[in-house]
Design a protein around this motif. Sequence first.
Motif: not given
Length: 91
Positions: A20-23, A25, A55, A67-68, A70-73
């Motif tokens: 999981p990666l969120t904006s 981060t 992004s 990281w800026w 979309t949140s994505t995994n």
Amino acid sequence: NLERRGDIVEATLSGSINYPLTSNTKFSVGLIPVGYRPNRTAYIMVHMTGSINSSHIDVEPNGVCTWWGTSTNTGAPRGCQMWFTDDPLLN
């Protein structure tokens, strides 16, 4: 991948996201090493292959990458950027 020629650095990004990666981060790994850090904040534009998402990654003069976008995994980000550096090359 980082390549330096004189005072110019080329950063090429390719890989896959599998956690999981969120904006906004900050990456716990991937700190840009001394010798390749930008003089001022650089922005690596990122395209997610197989998706309409995009992004960017801020690369700070201290080497921290943020990281800026979309949140994505999942996904396969690709991007590249060039910047100037005054860092000494370490042996």
